[in-house]
Design an enzyme around this catalytic site. Structure first.
Site, PDB file in Angstrom:
ATOM      1  N   ASP A  64       0.798  -1.227   0.000  1.00  0.00           N
ATOM      2  CA  ASP A  64       0.000   0.000   0.000  1.00  0.00           C
ATOM      3  C   ASP A  64       0.833   1.281   0.000  1.00  0.00           C
ATOM      4  OD1 ASP A  64       1.021  -0.378   2.526  1.00  0.00           O
ATOM      5  OD2 ASP A  64      -0.870  -0.281   3.607  1.00  0.00           O
ATOM      6  N   HIS A  65       2.096   1.193   0.413  1.00  0.00           N
ATOM      7  CA  HIS A  65       2.920   2.400   0.539  1.00  0.00           C
ATOM      8  C   HIS A  65       3.647   2.739  -0.762  1.00  0.00           C
ATOM      9  CE1 HIS A  65       2.252   2.006   4.830  1.00  0.00           C
ATOM     10  NE2 HIS A  65       3.021   3.032   5.100  1.00  0.00           N
ATOM     11  N   ASP A 119       3.705  -1.260  11.525  1.00  0.00           N
ATOM     12  CA  ASP A 119       3.313   0.088  11.136  1.00  0.00           C
ATOM     13  C   ASP A 119       2.712   0.746  12.372  1.00  0.00           C
ATOM     14  OD1 ASP A 119       2.645   1.750   8.379  1.00  0.00           O
ATOM     15  OD2 ASP A 119       1.347   2.238  10.069  1.00  0.00           O
ATOM     16  N   ARG A 379      -0.656  12.553  10.074  1.00  0.00           N
ATOM     17  CA  ARG A 379       0.594  13.240  10.434  1.00  0.00           C
ATOM     18  C   ARG A 379       0.909  14.366   9.452  1.00  0.00           C
ATOM     19  NH1 ARG A 379       3.757   7.605  11.510  1.00  0.00           N
ATOM     20  NH2 ARG A 379       2.910   7.667  13.594  1.00  0.00           N
ATOM     21  N   SER A 533       6.712   7.073  13.008  1.00  0.00           N
ATOM     22  CA  SER A 533       6.625   5.786  12.327  1.00  0.00           C
ATOM     23  C   SER A 533       7.350   4.655  13.048  1.00  0.00           C
ATOM     24  CB  SER A 533       7.212   5.984  10.939  1.00  0.00           C
ATOM     25  OG  SER A 533       7.968   4.899  10.533  1.00  0.00           O
ATOM     26  N   ARG A 535       9.221   2.578  11.390  1.00  0.00           N
ATOM     27  CA  ARG A 535      10.240   2.090  10.452  1.00  0.00           C
ATOM     28  C   ARG A 535      11.540   1.715  11.166  1.00  0.00           C
ATOM     29  NH1 ARG A 535      10.054   7.947   7.611  1.00  0.00           N
ATOM     30  NH2 ARG A 535       7.905   7.283   7.680  1.00  0.00           N
TER      31      ARG A 535
END
Ligand code: MIC
Ligand code: SF4
Length: 662
Positions: A64-65, A119, A379, A533, A535
């Site tokens: 999706d990203h 996520d 965000r 995030s 990440r």
């Protein structure tokens, strides 16, 4: 006795530890989710475990990203993820099917279950009564392998909702009101649980918006009860059998209770460039707007897009505005189309995009220089849109569509009668898009293009550590600033050497070179270091460049866990005023570091030139062993060497990460 919904779920999943705030606990994980930008690394990590198939009730891999395919890189990653999913028994949601959190809510949420996702907005599923937590990919990989998830038991904050939302005020205004009250660090170390007579007035999509942006409060997660709204939502999804009721049986378990009367709320907006810079819309009314985007995991449900479509009925988008619609899922888009909303949106002049994250993570949709963009996203960190010095505001779909119509920030109540949107009688559910794994994992080939690079080896901690300050930064530094995203950098997520060249790119473009030349070094931060995030790249890429220590006034939860997982020692100033004493180039020495960590010492002497600065270590015994080994993968391998027959160790030590890569 467990009174809160949170405690009821935690007790049913507790593997070890007392569920007492501040103590380390381990939870059994029922479901996992990954998305493509964090997933490639998570699956490289998962592969290195000798586990033939995932050991969860459901694991889902979403794409999706990284949807723009400017060259082969993102497409390579998509194919890799698809082949991994088929091999290990993971559901695969292909590009175009929607944003992980929206699709997971629709197709997989089960009240009372636990979900761990790579996520930070995984808590969205809390809207359907799940205990859903965001984590780094390595923690998710271990959960897929059947390992429990370790965390410090948060304090549970009860948010007592009363009343009903007034016309043109929606769930986004509820969470923006809380962000204004509590700020981006108000939820750190906490779980927000919603209860009270107002809850039943919110649908599951509205609850999901609130739970989603609990991540912006820094909260571990947000939880709603499962009631008739949840039952109705699951029935519309054709999943009535997944429902089970869940509600708080008193308030004893809440460490604190906040009251919020929804009746009194007015439209709110978060100003550039932090989700907690919240004002009343009327305070900034009249500001000219050039772009409006409605979408993201926070606000792109059927209800949100239909409210927008109905507000646009018989109206046109202002000629100076680009109104863009990013549907949350293919299901949402299909239903908006069926209900006639798509035609209204098109006729009003909206640009319709494929379901996905898109501009929320800077994958396209960057705003023009010195223009204002209103987004329904969670965000608006500086530069996240892809445009330097961007002016991004966050608002509800109602406030966003008002800006699109008037060409300026406007109170949506100016639009007249409020179009209430009820769920349609017939709701399309097309689950055929999700590729479900075959019962027995086929020995299919794993497809790796040249963009998939081996995972770097990380060295253990030396006995004493010497390094140099490589960078100092201020308060609330986000992972978007540490490891930027966007259309150019995101495609490098499965290539650590290449992506590490962009660490701190917007703050100090010289950082990667300086770090490499210095050898080992430290970064000095302020409050809430690493917010945002999940990440892992914001930990692994600096580590790859030689960062071994991060010393800050305080850390955000997921980032701190990621630092430890990749062998970076997070230290906290005992006296925050010492922050001022450290500048780039200052020499640092931590004597007998290994011994002190393993001995459980909670204060360490940091030698700075000829002086000593005291720093605090806030880590469990297990986390200390991870740091000493140089990271969680190293520790797990070491444990395997010591006891190859132990069931608790999953690693085939003879198969180093990425060893079968070219
Ligand atoms: C985000 O909203 O910042 C992201 C992009 O979804 C991240 C994950 C990532 O960096 O890949 C998140 O929220 O964890
Ligand atoms: Fe995607 Fe944005 Fe949600 Fe992150 S916050 S998952 S980038 S839509």
């Amino acid at each position: 006795m467990a009174t809160t919904v949170t405690e009821q779920i935690i007790n049913a999943h507790l593997v070890c530890g007392p569920a007492v705030p501040g103590e380390e606990i381990a939870l059994k994980i029922d479901q996992t989710l990954t998305q493509d930008a964090t997933g490639t690394l998570a699956y490289l990590e998962f592969e290195s475990l000798g586990v033939p198939r995932v050991r969860t009730q459901a694991s889902v891999s979403y794409v999706d990203h990284n949807l723009l395919q400017a060259d082969f890189k993102n497409a390579d990653d998509h194919r890799f993820l698809q082949s991994i999913a088929a091999r290990y028994g993971i559901n695969f949601s292909p590009p175009g099917n929607g944003i992980c959190h929206q699709v997971h809510l629709e197709r997989f949420s089960v009240p009372g279950q636990t979900l761990l996702g790579s996520d930070s907005h995984t808590p969205t599923a809390g809207g359907a009564g799940m205990l859903a937590i965001g984590a780094g990919g390595l923690d998710v990989a271990l959960a897929m392998a059947g390992q429990p998830f370790n965390l410090v038991m948060p304090e549970i904050i009860g948010i007592r909702l009363t009343g009903k939302l007034p016309p043109w005020v929606s769930a986004k205004d509820v969470i923006l009101a809380l962000l204004r009250r509590l700020t981006v660090k108000g939820g750190v170390g906490k779980i927000m649980e919603y209860f009270g007579p107002g809850v039943v007035n919110l649908t599951v999509s509205e609850r999901a918006t609130i739970a989603n942006m609990g991540a912006e409060l820094g909260a571990t997660t947000s939880v709603f009860p499962a009631d008739r709204q949840t039952q109705r939502f699951l029935a519309l999804q054709g999943r009535a059998a997944s429902f089970r009721p869940l509600r708080a049986r008193g308030t004893k378990g809440f460490g604190q209770i906040l009251e919020l009367d929804m009746e009194t709320l007015t439209p709110r907006i978060a100003c550039p460039s932090s989700p907690d810079k919240v004002k009343e819309v009327r305070e900034v009314e009249g500001t000219p707007v050039h772009q409006v985007i409605i979408g993201s995991c926070s606000n792109s449900s059927y209800r949100d897009l239909m409210v927008v479509a109905q507000a646009l009925q018989g109206r046109q988008v202002h000629p100076q505005v680009s109104l863009e619609i990013n549907p949350g899922s293919r299901q949402v888009l299909e239903n908006v189309a069926l209900a006639g909303g798509l035609l209204t949106l098109l006729q009003a002049g909206a640009r319709i995009h494929q379901p996905g994250c898109l501009g929320c993570i800077g994958m396209g949709q960057a705003p023009a220089t010195a223009t204002v963009s209103i987004r329904t996203f969670p965000r608006n960190f500086p530069g996240r849109s892809g445009t330097k010095d961007d002016q991004v505001y966050l608002a509800s779909p109602e406030t966003a569509v008002a800006a699109a119509i008037f060409g300026e920030i406007a109170d949506p109540r100016r639009l007249g009668d409020f179009p209430r949107v009820a769920p349609p009688r017939r709701y399309l559910v097309n689950s055929g898009q999700i590729q479900t794994p075959k019962p027995e994992a086929p020995a299919g080939e794993i497809v790796r293009g040249p963009n998939i690079r081996p995972f770097p080896e990380l060295t253990p901690l030396p006995e004493s550590w010497t390094g140099e300050v490589l960078l100092t930064v201020g308060d609330h530094v986000t992972t978007d600033q540490i490891m930027p995203a966007g259309g150019q950098i995101l495609p490098l997520r499965s290539n650590i050497p290449a992506i590490s060249e962009y660490v701190f790119a917007a703050i100090d473009a010289e950082f990667p070179r300086r770090a490499r030349e210095t050898g080992e070094g430290a970064i000095i931060g302020g409050e809430n270091y690493g917010q945002g995030s999940s990440r892992e790249h914001a930990a692994l890429a600096p580590r790859y460049l030689g960062v071994r220590v991060k010393l800050a006034k305080s850390f955000a939860r997921i980032h701190q866990a990621n630092l430890i997982n990749f062998g970076i020692l997070p230290l906290i100033f005992e006296n925050p005023a010492d922050y001022e004493r450290l500048t780039v180039g200052t020499r640092l020495h931590l004597p007998e570091l290994r011994r002190r960590l393993l001995a459980g010492e909670e204060r360490l002497p940091l030698q700075v030139d000829d002086d000593t600065v005291w720093v605090r270590v806030d880590m469990s015994d297990r986390q200390r062993r991870i740091i000493v080994s140089g990271g969680l993968l190293n520790l797990t391998r070491e444990e395997y060497h010591k006891n190859p027959n132990s069931n608790s160790s999953l690693f085939r030590a003879q198969v180093p990460l990425g060893n079968d890569l070219k």
